[in-house]
Design a protein around this motif. Structure first.
Motif, PDB file in Angstrom:
ATOM      1  N   GLY A  25      -5.214   0.431  -2.184  1.00 25.68           N
ATOM      2  CA  GLY A  25      -4.696   1.197  -2.319  1.00 25.68           C
ATOM      3  C   GLY A  25      -4.028   1.932  -4.236  1.00 25.68           C
ATOM      4  O   GLY A  25      -3.172   2.004  -4.235  1.00 25.68           O
ATOM      5  N   LEU A  26      -4.978   1.404  -4.815  1.00 25.99           N
ATOM      6  CA  LEU A  26      -4.701   1.357  -6.645  1.00 25.99           C
ATOM      7  C   LEU A  26      -3.017   1.255  -7.044  1.00 25.99           C
ATOM      8  O   LEU A  26      -2.688   1.799  -7.085  1.00 25.99           O
ATOM      9  CB  LEU A  26      -5.107   2.890  -6.550  1.00 25.99           C
ATOM     10  N   ALA A  27      -3.301   0.149  -6.504  1.00 19.98           N
ATOM     11  CA  ALA A  27      -2.177  -0.975  -6.363  1.00 19.98           C
ATOM     12  C   ALA A  27      -0.809   0.578  -5.193  1.00 19.98           C
ATOM     13  O   ALA A  27       0.220   0.436  -6.358  1.00 19.98           O
ATOM     14  CB  ALA A  27      -1.163  -1.199  -7.558  1.00 19.98           C
ATOM     15  N   LEU A  28      -1.145   0.143  -4.265  1.00 25.38           N
ATOM     16  CA  LEU A  28       0.000   1.463  -3.856  1.00 25.38           C
ATOM     17  C   LEU A  28       0.399   2.557  -4.383  1.00 25.38           C
ATOM     18  O   LEU A  28       1.619   3.293  -4.133  1.00 25.38           O
ATOM     19  CB  LEU A  28       1.063   0.316  -3.220  1.00 25.38           C
ATOM     20  N   CYS A  29      -0.814   3.404  -5.264  1.00 20.63           N
ATOM     21  CA  CYS A  29      -0.373   4.624  -5.886  1.00 20.63           C
ATOM     22  C   CYS A  29       0.580   4.991  -5.901  1.00 20.63           C
ATOM     23  O   CYS A  29       1.103   4.742  -7.502  1.00 20.63           O
ATOM     24  CB  CYS A  29      -0.941   5.370  -4.909  1.00 20.63           C
ATOM     25  N   TRP A  58      -0.418  -1.806   8.961  1.00 19.70           N
ATOM     26  CA  TRP A  58      -0.486  -0.986   8.504  1.00 19.70           C
ATOM     27  C   TRP A  58      -0.953  -0.593   7.580  1.00 19.70           C
ATOM     28  O   TRP A  58      -1.381   0.408   6.959  1.00 19.70           O
ATOM     29  CB  TRP A  58       1.586  -0.272   8.792  1.00 19.70           C
ATOM     30  N   LEU A  59      -0.625  -1.445   6.057  1.00 15.05           N
ATOM     31  CA  LEU A  59      -0.758  -0.697   4.981  1.00 15.05           C
ATOM     32  C   LEU A  59      -2.768  -1.199   4.642  1.00 15.05           C
ATOM     33  O   LEU A  59      -3.140   0.270   4.258  1.00 15.05           O
ATOM     34  CB  LEU A  59       0.007  -1.655   4.191  1.00 15.05           C
ATOM     35  N   ARG A  60      -3.505  -1.938   5.755  1.00 14.90           N
ATOM     36  CA  ARG A  60      -4.278  -1.607   4.859  1.00 14.90           C
ATOM     37  C   ARG A  60      -4.680  -0.427   5.487  1.00 14.90           C
ATOM     38  O   ARG A  60      -5.706   0.029   5.431  1.00 14.90           O
ATOM     39  CB  ARG A  60      -5.164  -2.902   6.326  1.00 14.90           C
ATOM     40  N   GLN A  61      -4.745  -0.025   7.490  1.00 11.62           N
ATOM     41  CA  GLN A  61      -5.375   1.186   7.705  1.00 11.62           C
ATOM     42  C   GLN A  61      -4.157   1.806   6.929  1.00 11.62           C
ATOM     43  O   GLN A  61      -5.142   3.013   7.370  1.00 11.62           O
ATOM     44  CB  GLN A  61      -4.265   1.200   9.710  1.00 11.62           C
ATOM     45  N   ARG A  62      -3.449   2.409   6.569  1.00 12.81           N
ATOM     46  CA  ARG A  62      -3.349   3.114   5.475  1.00 12.81           C
ATOM     47  C   ARG A  62      -4.301   3.925   4.811  1.00 12.81           C
ATOM     48  O   ARG A  62      -4.240   4.656   4.343  1.00 12.81           O
ATOM     49  CB  ARG A  62      -1.998   3.591   5.008  1.00 12.81           C
ATOM     50  N   ILE A  63      -4.566   2.555   3.811  1.00 17.30           N
ATOM     51  CA  ILE A  63      -4.939   2.659   2.548  1.00 17.30           C
ATOM     52  C   ILE A  63      -6.689   3.273   3.543  1.00 17.30           C
ATOM     53  O   ILE A  63      -8.032   4.501   2.654  1.00 17.30           O
ATOM     54  CB  ILE A  63      -5.476   0.861   1.995  1.00 17.30           C
ATOM     55  N   PRO A  89      -5.943  10.377  -2.540  1.00 15.13           N
ATOM     56  CA  PRO A  89      -7.429  10.469  -3.343  1.00 15.13           C
ATOM     57  C   PRO A  89      -8.191  11.359  -2.765  1.00 15.13           C
ATOM     58  O   PRO A  89      -8.117  11.763  -1.800  1.00 15.13           O
ATOM     59  CB  PRO A  89      -6.889   9.205  -2.550  1.00 15.13           C
ATOM     60  N   LEU A  90      -9.020  11.523  -3.273  1.00 18.78           N
ATOM     61  CA  LEU A  90      -9.936  12.476  -3.573  1.00 18.78           C
ATOM     62  C   LEU A  90     -11.532  11.887  -2.510  1.00 18.78           C
ATOM     63  O   LEU A  90     -11.247  10.686  -2.433  1.00 18.78           O
ATOM     64  CB  LEU A  90     -11.047  12.921  -4.802  1.00 18.78           C
TER      65      LEU A  90
END
Length: 126
Positions: A25-29, A58-63, A89-90
């Motif tokens: 996630g780009l290092a968690l944005c 949860w993080l995987r799904q959110r990303i 993110p675009l």
């Protein structure tokens, strides 16, 4: 507008999982001051307090929800450089190789910002 930051070592995914889940996630944005989720918080700050395995899921799904693409995710020639707009993110529309123009292998990446109905393109070479 685009940014590249290093992978956050707090959670790890196996190699090959969609560019390591877009470089986690780009290092968690939000770790670089970017608003990834449209809430002025980073993904890590927004993650619920769960046991490690559930938090990772949860993080995987959110990303996967945030980093959208039309047909398939980008195949980066260098480190992922997913553009982040004001609303997150675009959307990745596609890429095409640029043969025999640059000295090196190159590809053009096309993204869309639905909030502004604007397009972002850039080139990666290797």
């Amino acid at each position: 507008m685009s940014m590249v930051i290093t992978l956050n070592p707090l959670l790890k995914f196996s190699a090959g999982q969609w560019n390591t889940l877009v470089n986690f996630g780009l290092a968690l944005c939000g770790l670089a001051g970017q608003d990834c989720a449209g809430t002025n918080t980073s993904l890590l700050e927004a993650a619920p307090s769960l046991p490690s395995k559930q938090r990772k899921a949860w993080l995987r799904q959110r990303i996967l929800e945030l980093f959208k693409y039309v047909n398939q995710p980008p195949r980066w020639l260098q480190s992922p450089a997913w553009p982040i707009g004001d609303a997150g993110p675009l959307v990745f529309l596609g890429q095409f190789p640029v043969a025999d123009y640059f000295h090196d292998e190159a590809a053009v990446y096309v993204f869309h910002d639905p909030a502004k109905d604007a397009f972002t393109t850039f080139v990666q070479r290797c």
